[in-house]
Design a protein around this motif. Structure first.
Motif, mmCIF file in Angstrom:
data_model
loop_
_atom_site.group_PDB
_atom_site.id
_atom_site.type_symbol
_atom_site.label_atom_id
_atom_site.label_comp_id
_atom_site.label_asym_id
_atom_site.label_seq_id
_atom_site.Cartn_x
_atom_site.Cartn_y
_atom_site.Cartn_z
ATOM 1 N N TRP A 20 26.470 -20.794 -5.010
ATOM 2 C CA TRP A 20 25.739 -19.981 -4.044
ATOM 3 C C TRP A 20 24.843 -18.992 -4.794
ATOM 4 O O TRP A 20 25.138 -18.609 -5.930
ATOM 5 N N ASN A 22 23.535 -15.525 -6.085
ATOM 6 C CA ASN A 22 24.264 -14.288 -6.363
ATOM 7 C C ASN A 22 23.877 -13.204 -5.357
ATOM 8 O O ASN A 22 22.718 -13.118 -4.933
ATOM 9 N N PRO A 23 24.846 -12.369 -4.960
ATOM 10 C CA PRO A 23 24.507 -11.227 -4.106
ATOM 11 C C PRO A 23 23.674 -10.208 -4.882
ATOM 12 O O PRO A 23 23.724 -10.159 -6.120
ATOM 13 N N THR A 24 22.925 -9.418 -4.148
ATOM 14 C CA THR A 24 22.064 -8.393 -4.761
ATOM 15 C C THR A 24 22.627 -7.016 -4.449
ATOM 16 O O THR A 24 22.874 -6.677 -3.290
ATOM 17 N N LEU A 25 22.831 -6.222 -5.489
ATOM 18 C CA LEU A 25 23.312 -4.845 -5.335
ATOM 19 C C LEU A 25 22.153 -3.892 -5.572
ATOM 20 O O LEU A 25 21.469 -3.983 -6.588
ATOM 21 N N GLN A 57 23.498 -0.705 -1.242
ATOM 22 C CA GLN A 57 23.365 -1.851 -0.344
ATOM 23 C C GLN A 57 23.675 -3.151 -1.094
ATOM 24 O O GLN A 57 23.274 -3.321 -2.240
ATOM 25 N N VAL A 58 24.425 -4.024 -0.448
ATOM 26 C CA VAL A 58 24.732 -5.357 -0.982
ATOM 27 C C VAL A 58 24.135 -6.397 -0.044
ATOM 28 O O VAL A 58 24.371 -6.344 1.176
ATOM 29 N N GLU A 59 23.335 -7.342 -0.625
ATOM 30 C CA GLU A 59 22.685 -8.385 0.170
ATOM 31 C C GLU A 59 23.142 -9.766 -0.296
ATOM 32 O O GLU A 59 23.335 -9.983 -1.489
ATOM 33 N N GLN A 60 23.292 -10.673 0.634
ATOM 34 C CA GLN A 60 23.658 -12.056 0.314
ATOM 35 C C GLN A 60 22.759 -13.007 1.105
ATOM 36 O O GLN A 60 22.688 -12.936 2.318
ATOM 37 N N VAL A 61 22.086 -13.915 0.355
ATOM 38 C CA VAL A 61 21.226 -14.911 0.998
ATOM 39 C C VAL A 61 22.085 -16.094 1.455
ATOM 40 O O VAL A 61 22.895 -16.628 0.680
ATOM 41 N N THR A 240 19.271 -13.403 5.240
ATOM 42 C CA THR A 240 19.803 -12.463 4.256
ATOM 43 C C THR A 240 20.653 -11.430 4.992
ATOM 44 O O THR A 240 20.150 -10.668 5.821
ATOM 45 N N SER A 242 23.202 -8.125 4.928
ATOM 46 C CA SER A 242 23.354 -6.948 4.072
ATOM 47 C C SER A 242 24.395 -5.999 4.651
ATOM 48 O O SER A 242 24.600 -5.920 5.866
#
Length: 381
Positions: A20, A22-25, A57-61, A240, A242
């Motif tokens: 998957w 990677n999540p974005t911090l 904030q943490v984001e996941q596509v 996305t 978040s």
């Protein structure tokens, strides 16, 4: 070996496609100095944080429309393609190896033929030199015999030079060091197998299922179809999600919120890539059909050449070759006894060499056509 490693590389790309994103911090809105007129806040860590603001904030596509699954399937098709490439390389190398061994065997047998004649004619030349010294023969007869000896030696040197080139290629194929010398111990002989038109039809049918180049073309067609699916899926925007935390930047001191975002497909709906993928499907389809027809024509053509050469080979039986050997011995004996003239002996010697060469060439060509037939069919017969 290099081609085999490319299969492992393709398998590694399948593994990579399964991951998957990677999540974005994101850490944002951090003030590095104290500002005035701020609301009092409790300390966040120790004594720090009473006058600080921070946003995390943490984001996941999340890929939509099965993009991840389609990408994995596309990479798996590429693994199959590398395997077919590997099989095709092996098929080409096998053909090259066997052709080179046949050429070397043919060369070595010709060298033995000329070596035998050189040994025989050298003795005759030495005898004629003594006869010349004694005044029993003319110098022209001696020169004629010596010229034939020189011609044979020149031909043998030429064969040795060709053999060196064949040795170089064969040792490269077998990964042998330069100080080794390859000798083909088996004589050239007619390859096994009597084939019929029924075999030809079966080969044509099987080649469409077995030949690596056709399997590779079909795999490319399959790859193009799967890529078209993927390009159609790419017009659907990804989501996305978040989760964010905000301290001191809102009416709430410690705010936690969730959100979702996506691209709006207003201008770019991937139409160009979809059209390109559709055209690629048509192209690969044409290539597959072309390769199938090409294989059928190759098999039929090589089979007919094999039959023609085999017919000639069957006529040149062992009895004919042994008769030639016996006649050469007889002519050489009669020439020593001066029962026949030098002209008669030289004429027969030339005929003998020509016929022996024809026999060897026929065996070589028959083996080469047999190997071409195996190559065209895509399997050992």
């Amino acid at each position: 070996m290099v081609q085999r490693l490319e299969i492992s590389q393709a398998e590694a790309r399948v593994l990579q496609a399964k991951y998957w994103p990677n999540p974005t911090l994101t850490v944002d809105e951090v003030n590095l100095w104290r500002t005035y007129d701020i609301e009092s806040q409790p300390a966040l860590i120790g004594n720090w944080g009473k006058s600080s603001q921070v946003s995390v904030q943490v984001e996941q596509v999340i890929k939509t429309a099965g993009k991840r699954r389609k990408s994995i399937e596309l990479q798996k098709i590429e693994v199959d393609g590398e395997k077919y490439e590997w099989q095709e390389v092996l098929r080409e190398l096998k053909k090259l190896l066997r052709h080179t061994m046949t050429e070397l065997a043919y060369n070595q047998e010709l060298q033995r033929l000329y070596g035998s004649q050189i040994s025989s004619i050298t003795k005759l030349t030495a005898s004629y030199k003594n006869q010349l010294t004694s005044g029993n023969i003319s110098k022209a007869e001696y020169i004629r015999l010596k010229a034939q000896e020189v011609e044979f030696r020149k031909k043998q040197v030429s064969l040795q030079q060709e053999a060196e080139e064949q040795q170089t290629e064969l040792k490269a194929l077998l990964m042998m060091p330069a100080d080794r010398y390859v000798v083909i111990t088996d004589p050239l002989k007619q390859p096994p197998g009597n084939f019929s038109e029924l075999d030809l039809q079966q080969w044509i049918t099987e080649s469409a299922e077995n030949r690596p180049d056709i399997l590779l073309a079909r795999n490319q067609e399959k790859h193009a179809l799967k890529n078209l699916e993927l390009q159609n899926a790419l017009k659907t925007p990804d989501l996305t999600f978040s989760v964010g935390y905000d301290r001191g930047g809102n009416i709430m001191k410690d705010f936690i919120g969730v959100g979702v975002s996506l691209d709006l497909p207003v201008f770019d709906r991937n139409k160009g890539n979809i059209q390109d993928a559709r055209i690629e499907v048509d192209k690969t389809g044409y290539e597959t059909r072309k390769n199938v027809v090409k294989s059928q024509n190759e098999i039929s053509s090589v089979y007919q050449n094999y039959l023609r050469t085999k017919k000639i080979s069957d006529e040149l039986d062992d009895e004919y070759e042994s008769t030639l050997d016996s006649l050469l011995i007889s002519h050489e004996k009669n020439f020593r006894l001066r029962n026949i003239s030098m002209l008669e002996y030289m004429d027969f010697l030339e005929t003998f060499i020509d016929n022996k060469t024809i026999i060897l060439e026929t065996k070589k060509e028959l083996n080469e056509y047999f190997e071409n037939l195996q190559y065209a069919v895509g399997k050992d017969l």
